[in-house]
Write a protein that holds these residues in place. Structure first.
Motif, PDB file in Angstrom:
ATOM      1  N   LEU A 291      44.425  49.326  35.246  1.00  0.00           N
ATOM      2  CA  LEU A 291      43.378  48.665  34.484  1.00  0.00           C
ATOM      3  C   LEU A 291      43.936  47.644  33.493  1.00  0.00           C
ATOM      4  N   ARG A 292      45.258  47.660  33.294  1.00  0.00           N
ATOM      5  CA  ARG A 292      45.881  46.726  32.354  1.00  0.00           C
ATOM      6  C   ARG A 292      46.466  45.500  33.056  1.00  0.00           C
ATOM      7  N   THR A 293      46.373  45.459  34.375  1.00  0.00           N
ATOM      8  CA  THR A 293      46.919  44.309  35.110  1.00  0.00           C
ATOM      9  C   THR A 293      46.078  43.067  34.843  1.00  0.00           C
ATOM     10  N   ASP A 294      46.730  41.912  34.943  1.00  0.00           N
ATOM     11  CA  ASP A 294      46.067  40.644  34.618  1.00  0.00           C
ATOM     12  C   ASP A 294      46.595  39.562  35.563  1.00  0.00           C
ATOM     13  N   TRP A 295      45.665  38.836  36.186  1.00  0.00           N
ATOM     14  CA  TRP A 295      46.034  37.765  37.110  1.00  0.00           C
ATOM     15  C   TRP A 295      45.591  36.412  36.561  1.00  0.00           C
ATOM     16  N   ALA A 296      45.489  36.327  35.223  1.00  0.00           N
ATOM     17  CA  ALA A 296      44.942  35.117  34.599  1.00  0.00           C
ATOM     18  C   ALA A 296      45.779  33.876  34.900  1.00  0.00           C
ATOM     19  N   LEU A 297      47.098  34.034  35.062  1.00  0.00           N
ATOM     20  CA  LEU A 297      47.956  32.889  35.356  1.00  0.00           C
ATOM     21  C   LEU A 297      47.917  32.497  36.835  1.00  0.00           C
ATOM     22  N   GLY A 298      47.147  33.250  37.617  1.00  0.00           N
ATOM     23  CA  GLY A 298      47.054  32.975  39.049  1.00  0.00           C
ATOM     24  C   GLY A 298      47.860  33.974  39.847  1.00  0.00           C
ATOM     25  N   GLY A 299      47.237  34.501  40.896  1.00  0.00           N
ATOM     26  CA  GLY A 299      47.906  35.514  41.708  1.00  0.00           C
ATOM     27  C   GLY A 299      49.201  35.023  42.319  1.00  0.00           C
ATOM     28  N   GLN A 300      49.216  33.764  42.794  1.00  0.00           N
ATOM     29  CA  GLN A 300      50.421  33.236  43.433  1.00  0.00           C
ATOM     30  C   GLN A 300      51.581  33.172  42.452  1.00  0.00           C
ATOM     31  N   MET A 301      51.308  32.754  41.209  1.00  0.00           N
ATOM     32  CA  MET A 301      52.365  32.656  40.209  1.00  0.00           C
ATOM     33  C   MET A 301      52.908  34.037  39.842  1.00  0.00           C
ATOM     34  N   VAL A 302      52.007  35.007  39.664  1.00  0.00           N
ATOM     35  CA  VAL A 302      52.429  36.366  39.320  1.00  0.00           C
ATOM     36  C   VAL A 302      53.270  36.958  40.448  1.00  0.00           C
ATOM     37  N   PHE A 303      52.824  36.768  41.697  1.00  0.00           N
ATOM     38  CA  PHE A 303      53.591  37.280  42.839  1.00  0.00           C
ATOM     39  C   PHE A 303      54.946  36.583  42.949  1.00  0.00           C
ATOM     40  N   ALA A 304      54.995  35.292  42.657  1.00  0.00           N
ATOM     41  CA  ALA A 304      56.258  34.558  42.721  1.00  0.00           C
ATOM     42  C   ALA A 304      57.249  35.091  41.697  1.00  0.00           C
ATOM     43  N   VAL A 305      56.785  35.299  40.477  1.00  0.00           N
ATOM     44  CA  VAL A 305      57.669  35.847  39.430  1.00  0.00           C
ATOM     45  C   VAL A 305      58.113  37.253  39.798  1.00  0.00           C
ATOM     46  N   ALA A 306      57.186  38.062  40.341  1.00  0.00           N
ATOM     47  CA  ALA A 306      57.556  39.409  40.784  1.00  0.00           C
ATOM     48  C   ALA A 306      58.634  39.353  41.859  1.00  0.00           C
ATOM     49  N   GLY A 307      58.515  38.398  42.785  1.00  0.00           N
ATOM     50  CA  GLY A 307      59.518  38.257  43.845  1.00  0.00           C
ATOM     51  C   GLY A 307      60.876  37.871  43.309  1.00  0.00           C
ATOM     52  N   VAL A 308      60.908  36.931  42.362  1.00  0.00           N
ATOM     53  CA  VAL A 308      62.186  36.523  41.766  1.00  0.00           C
ATOM     54  C   VAL A 308      62.822  37.696  41.011  1.00  0.00           C
ATOM     55  N   LEU A 309      62.016  38.435  40.272  1.00  0.00           N
ATOM     56  CA  LEU A 309      62.530  39.599  39.547  1.00  0.00           C
ATOM     57  C   LEU A 309      63.037  40.676  40.510  1.00  0.00           C
ATOM     58  N   LEU A 310      62.350  40.834  41.647  1.00  0.00           N
ATOM     59  CA  LEU A 310      62.790  41.797  42.650  1.00  0.00           C
ATOM     60  C   LEU A 310      64.165  41.422  43.190  1.00  0.00           C
ATOM     61  N   VAL A 311      64.360  40.151  43.486  1.00  0.00           N
ATOM     62  CA  VAL A 311      65.666  39.689  43.977  1.00  0.00           C
ATOM     63  C   VAL A 311      66.738  39.921  42.920  1.00  0.00           C
TER      64      VAL A 311
END
Length: 398
Positions: A291-311
């Motif tokens: 319930l605390r998740t937020d996609w205000a910056l855009g889903g694609q941007m959030v997923f991109a940052v998550a991917g970079v952090l995963l790497v």
């Protein structure tokens, strides 16, 4: 809808949906139920279910229901972090200190450095992921440490699933994770250092050791029911004191467990308690997290940052453990398996990220990215390690 019905309806969803999905897709082969519960929490959050069915979401997740869920979630996480601290065996880590210190240090510093670099670049060039109360150093250190986290309780579940929990190999991995867990909470305390509350924090630290020594002297001679009662009181007082000092109640709960010995309660009791807390209470925390998740910056941007952090997290952990393996002369394949096992992040990293969000070190968008990274790294772990161990004779694991 009456409050009681809304609350019970949410509980039905919390417990039914993840279990149903877990069974239908046979997810036990690659992830424990807890991972599916975390994903379900994200799906039920405002960014997905709330966006698809806003009226129904608002009808069910009323402020009163959210308040009741928050209380349950706090108690769940206090108990869980306490048990995580209690599970750490620092004596075993000290007995094999050269191997443990070398591996834990390399496994911690490499992903921390890469994650901190990513965070610094975000701080400079992509605003919106840092929290309102964070400095550049705090933000970089916090995100870097999130990339270095290992979730000890989930790691134990994976080792048990692989059949190596009680072997020499499994105990080695637990030693490395245990030392890193202590470092993670220590860094968190430093990140949260509040100069305006420095006096309170000094009082907390000054009172901690004499009180801990008193509890430790009394515990061995007490009867079992009294030990449990005093442990719970000690847990609540430590959580309250840490929160009062500005260090967050999770830091206090972790210290409360770390300063006690698991042998006073028995490992069977500890295993049973962990399973009960995971089954009965933690799903509520996972929903609260979603319930605390937020996609205000855009889903694609959030997923991109998550991917970079995963790497950054995966490459950093594998490189760090690989370096330790070279320094210590490990057998071929050990560094690969141990590096992936220490990649397990769900739970502890989610707890860590919740504290960072509460204290304004990260934004809700970064919280969402870290949550996605934690789930992805945990889901990848078991298939990779299982495949590696199937091609390795059991007697070569040490």
């Amino acid at each position: 809808m009456p409050l009681s019905e809304s609350f019970l309806l949410v509980l039905v969803a919390i417990f039914l949906l993840p279990w149903l999905v877990w069974r239908l897709i046979n997810a036990d082969q690659w992830a424990p139920l807890v991972v599916v519960q975390i994903v379900t929490g994200i799906l039920l959050g405002p960014g997905i279910a709330g966006a698809l069915w806003p009226a129904a979401h608002a009808l069910v997740f009323t402020p009163q229901v959210l308040t009741a869920l928050s209380g349950l979630a706090w108690w769940a996480v206090i108990l869980f972090v306490f048990l995580a601290g209690l599970e750490l065996d620092m004596r075993s880590a000290w007995a094999s200190r050269r191997d443990t210190l070398t591996t834990a240090t390399c496994a911690l510093l490499m992903p921390l450095a890469l994650g901190a670099l990513v965070a610094w670049l975000l701080w400079r060039w992509l605003p919106g992921f840092e929290g309102p109360a964070a400095s550049g150093l705090q933000f970089s250190a916090a995100v870097g440490m999130a990339c270095a986290v290992t979730a000890l309780p989930i790691l134990m579940l994976f080792l048990q699933k692989l059949g190596v929990l009680r072997t020499a190999f499994g105990q080695r991995v637990l030693r490395y994770a245990s030392l890193d867990d202590v470092a993670i909470w220590a860094v968190l305390a430093l990140v949260l250092l509040d100069w305006e509350r420095l006096g309170r924090q000094l009082v907390f630290l000054a009172a901690l050791w004499p009180l801990a020594l008193g509890v430790r002297r009394w515990m061995p001679s007490a009867k079992a029911p009294d030990r449990l009662a005093v442990a719970l009181i000690w847990l609540l007082l430590m959580s309250l004191a840490a929160d009062w000092a500005g260090l967050h109640f999770m830091v206090g709960a972790f210290l409360a467990g770390l300063l006690l010995d698991a042998e006073w309660f028995g490992h069977d009791w500890l295993d049973t308690s962990r399973e009960l807390v995971l089954m009965l209470l933690m799903p509520v925390f996972f929903l609260s997290t979603g319930l605390r998740t937020d996609w205000a910056l855009g889903g694609q941007m959030v997923f991109a940052v998550a991917g970079v952090l995963l790497v950054a997290a995966v490459v950093g952990k594998l490189a760090g453990v690989g370096l330790a393996g070279r320094l210590l002369g490990w057998q071929a394949g050990d560094a690969w398996r141990i590096g992936w096992l220490l990649q397990t992040k769900a739970l502890i990293m989610i707890l860590f990220a919740n504290v960072l969000l509460d204290k304004g070190i990260i934004s809700a968008a970064m919280f969402t990215a870290l949550l996605l990274m934690a789930v992805a790294s945990t889901v990848l772990t078991l298939p990779v390690v299982s495949r590696s161990m199937q091609s390795t004779p059991e007697n070569t694991l040490s």
